[in-house]
Write a protein that holds these residues in place. Structure first.
Motif, PDB file in Angstrom:
ATOM      1  N   PHE A 159      81.634   2.044  -6.743  1.00 21.89           N
ATOM      2  CA  PHE A 159      80.188   2.027  -6.999  1.00 21.89           C
ATOM      3  C   PHE A 159      79.582   3.397  -6.712  1.00 21.89           C
ATOM      4  CE2 PHE A 159      75.731   1.172  -5.951  1.00 21.89           C
ATOM      5  CZ  PHE A 159      75.347   0.374  -7.023  1.00 21.89           C
ATOM      6  N   GLU A 160      80.050   4.051  -5.655  1.00 23.02           N
ATOM      7  CA  GLU A 160      79.518   5.358  -5.268  1.00 23.02           C
ATOM      8  C   GLU A 160      79.779   6.427  -6.325  1.00 23.02           C
ATOM      9  OE1 GLU A 160      81.373   6.172  -1.551  1.00 23.02           O
ATOM     10  OE2 GLU A 160      80.226   4.648  -0.479  1.00 23.02           O
ATOM     11  N   LYS A 161      80.783   6.213  -7.169  1.00 23.13           N
ATOM     12  CA  LYS A 161      81.141   7.201  -8.185  1.00 23.13           C
ATOM     13  C   LYS A 161      80.358   7.012  -9.482  1.00 23.13           C
ATOM     14  CE  LYS A 161      85.728   7.687  -6.250  1.00 23.13           C
ATOM     15  NZ  LYS A 161      87.137   7.424  -6.394  1.00 23.13           N
ATOM     16  N   LEU A 162      79.584   5.943  -9.573  1.00 16.57           N
ATOM     17  CA  LEU A 162      78.800   5.696 -10.786  1.00 16.57           C
ATOM     18  C   LEU A 162      77.613   6.650 -10.839  1.00 16.57           C
ATOM     19  CD1 LEU A 162      78.674   1.776 -10.806  1.00 16.57           C
ATOM     20  CD2 LEU A 162      80.014   3.234 -12.329  1.00 16.57           C
ATOM     21  N   PRO A 163      77.173   7.007 -12.044  1.00 17.19           N
ATOM     22  CA  PRO A 163      75.962   7.826 -12.158  1.00 17.19           C
ATOM     23  C   PRO A 163      74.761   7.086 -11.555  1.00 17.19           C
ATOM     24  CG  PRO A 163      77.111   7.698 -14.273  1.00 17.19           C
ATOM     25  CD  PRO A 163      77.786   6.736 -13.344  1.00 17.19           C
ATOM     26  N   VAL A 164      73.787   7.828 -11.100  1.00 23.00           N
ATOM     27  CA  VAL A 164      72.606   7.247 -10.460  1.00 23.00           C
ATOM     28  C   VAL A 164      71.906   6.251 -11.388  1.00 23.00           C
ATOM     29  CG1 VAL A 164      70.333   7.780  -9.504  1.00 23.00           C
ATOM     30  CG2 VAL A 164      72.281   9.222  -8.932  1.00 23.00           C
ATOM     31  N   ALA A 165      71.830   6.564 -12.671  1.00 25.06           N
ATOM     32  CA  ALA A 165      71.165   5.660 -13.626  1.00 25.06           C
ATOM     33  C   ALA A 165      71.856   4.293 -13.670  1.00 25.06           C
ATOM     34  CB  ALA A 165      71.135   6.285 -15.017  1.00 25.06           C
ATOM     35  N   ILE A 166      73.175   4.276 -13.555  1.00 29.90           N
ATOM     36  CA  ILE A 166      73.929   3.009 -13.573  1.00 29.90           C
ATOM     37  C   ILE A 166      73.678   2.252 -12.274  1.00 29.90           C
ATOM     38  CG2 ILE A 166      76.213   1.953 -13.769  1.00 29.90           C
ATOM     39  CD1 ILE A 166      75.269   3.326 -16.337  1.00 29.90           C
ATOM     40  N   GLU A 167      73.637   2.960 -11.165  1.00 30.05           N
ATOM     41  CA  GLU A 167      73.322   2.320  -9.881  1.00 30.05           C
ATOM     42  C   GLU A 167      71.923   1.714  -9.914  1.00 30.05           C
ATOM     43  OE1 GLU A 167      73.842   5.266  -6.841  1.00 30.05           O
ATOM     44  OE2 GLU A 167      76.026   5.274  -7.049  1.00 30.05           O
ATOM     45  N   GLU A 168      70.989   2.428 -10.500  1.00 27.44           N
ATOM     46  CA  GLU A 168      69.618   1.922 -10.606  1.00 27.44           C
ATOM     47  C   GLU A 168      69.556   0.688 -11.508  1.00 27.44           C
ATOM     48  OE1 GLU A 168      67.590   5.440 -11.893  1.00 27.44           O
ATOM     49  OE2 GLU A 168      67.340   6.188  -9.837  1.00 27.44           O
ATOM     50  N   ALA A 169      70.317   0.700 -12.587  1.00 24.18           N
ATOM     51  CA  ALA A 169      70.380  -0.474 -13.474  1.00 24.18           C
ATOM     52  C   ALA A 169      70.915  -1.676 -12.697  1.00 24.18           C
ATOM     53  CB  ALA A 169      71.257  -0.178 -14.692  1.00 24.18           C
ATOM     54  N   TYR A 170      71.895  -1.415 -11.854  1.00 25.85           N
ATOM     55  CA  TYR A 170      72.473  -2.482 -11.039  1.00 25.85           C
ATOM     56  C   TYR A 170      71.431  -3.074 -10.093  1.00 25.85           C
ATOM     57  CZ  TYR A 170      76.619  -4.755  -9.069  1.00 25.85           C
ATOM     58  OH  TYR A 170      77.562  -5.667  -8.702  1.00 25.85           O
ATOM     59  N   LEU A 171      70.594  -2.218  -9.530  1.00 25.48           N
ATOM     60  CA  LEU A 171      69.519  -2.702  -8.652  1.00 25.48           C
ATOM     61  C   LEU A 171      68.476  -3.487  -9.439  1.00 25.48           C
ATOM     62  CD1 LEU A 171      69.050   0.370  -6.285  1.00 25.48           C
ATOM     63  CD2 LEU A 171      70.102  -1.849  -5.749  1.00 25.48           C
ATOM     64  N   VAL A 172      68.197  -3.078 -10.665  1.00 27.26           N
ATOM     65  CA  VAL A 172      67.289  -3.840 -11.520  1.00 27.26           C
ATOM     66  C   VAL A 172      67.873  -5.233 -11.770  1.00 27.26           C
ATOM     67  CG1 VAL A 172      66.304  -4.003 -13.852  1.00 27.26           C
ATOM     68  CG2 VAL A 172      66.210  -1.841 -12.599  1.00 27.26           C
ATOM     69  N   ALA A 173      69.175  -5.295 -12.047  1.00 27.89           N
ATOM     70  CA  ALA A 173      69.824  -6.595 -12.269  1.00 27.89           C
ATOM     71  C   ALA A 173      69.715  -7.466 -11.009  1.00 27.89           C
ATOM     72  CB  ALA A 173      71.285  -6.406 -12.666  1.00 27.89           C
ATOM     73  N   LEU A 174      69.882  -6.866  -9.856  1.00 26.13           N
ATOM     74  CA  LEU A 174      69.741  -7.619  -8.603  1.00 26.13           C
ATOM     75  C   LEU A 174      68.315  -8.156  -8.472  1.00 26.13           C
ATOM     76  CD1 LEU A 174      70.877  -8.563  -5.872  1.00 26.13           C
ATOM     77  CD2 LEU A 174      70.219  -6.340  -4.932  1.00 26.13           C
ATOM     78  N   GLY A 175      67.335  -7.327  -8.777  1.00 24.64           N
ATOM     79  CA  GLY A 175      65.939  -7.776  -8.739  1.00 24.64           C
ATOM     80  C   GLY A 175      65.685  -8.921  -9.714  1.00 24.64           C
ATOM     81  N   LEU A 176      66.267  -8.830 -10.907  1.00 22.02           N
ATOM     82  CA  LEU A 176      66.115  -9.904 -11.887  1.00 22.02           C
ATOM     83  C   LEU A 176      66.752 -11.206 -11.395  1.00 22.02           C
ATOM     84  CD1 LEU A 176      66.745  -7.878 -15.158  1.00 22.02           C
ATOM     85  CD2 LEU A 176      64.604  -9.016 -14.503  1.00 22.02           C
ATOM     86  N   LEU A 177      67.895 -11.097 -10.731  1.00 22.66           N
ATOM     87  CA  LEU A 177      68.530 -12.290 -10.169  1.00 22.66           C
ATOM     88  C   LEU A 177      67.664 -12.935  -9.094  1.00 22.66           C
ATOM     89  CD1 LEU A 177      72.277 -11.237  -9.845  1.00 22.66           C
ATOM     90  CD2 LEU A 177      71.309 -12.981 -11.354  1.00 22.66           C
TER      91      LEU A 177
END
Length: 154
Positions: free
Chosen positions: A48-66
């Motif tokens: 996860f740490e190696k993902l680009p920041v934009a992908i990490e942010e998308a992941y946080l958006v998905a968590l918020g949607l959940l």
């Protein structure tokens, strides 16, 4: 498919309607809770740490949607317990149905974003990841919304 003959159809009581609605929400919640658990664990993964920041942010958006989806799906039970304790009304059933249906939208979007993030982490191809996310929305939207609405009795 043809509609069943009228003699095989039966109206549900308000009580049965409410029980079924709460059961539907209960069936969805464990999956959402498991997915939230996996998402919160993923941030501690070195991949996860190696993902680009934009992908990490998308992941946080998905968590918020959940989290939003879980909140919407749990609202009917809380409303029933607190606002209309011991009673069932047509208004409560309509309201609960709207909350559950609305809760499926952020869930669908969270799945699509997760499909995108996982694909990016696995093969680092934004075209394939985007196609996967779009296919996720099409499939889930078709199964959860389009299919029922086209089969809805008029």
């Amino acid at each position: 498919m043809n509609n069943p003959p009228p003699e095989l159809e039966q109206e549900q009581s308000l009580k049965d309607d409410m029980r079924n609605m709460l059961e539907e929400a209960r069936m969805i919640l464990p999956g959402i809770q498991a997915l939230i658990g996996f998402q919160t664990m993923a941030v501690f993964n070195t991949r996860f740490e190696k993902l680009p920041v934009a992908i990490e942010e998308a992941y946080l958006v998905a968590l918020g949607l959940l989290i939003l989806s879980m909140g919407l799906l749990m609202t009917p039970a809380a409303y029933h317990r607190l606002a209309e304790r011991g009673k069932v009304s047509r208004r409560m059933i309509k309201l609960s149905s709207k909350f559950i249906t609305t809760g499926m939208v952020p869930l669908m979007l969270a799945f699509a974003i997760d499909a995108y993030v996982v694909t990016m982490a696995a093969i680092d191809n934004s075209t394939v990841a985007t196609i996967g996310a779009i296919c996720t929305v099409i499939i889930l939207g078709g199964l959860w919304f389009l299919f029922p609405l086209t089969r809805k009795r008029r």
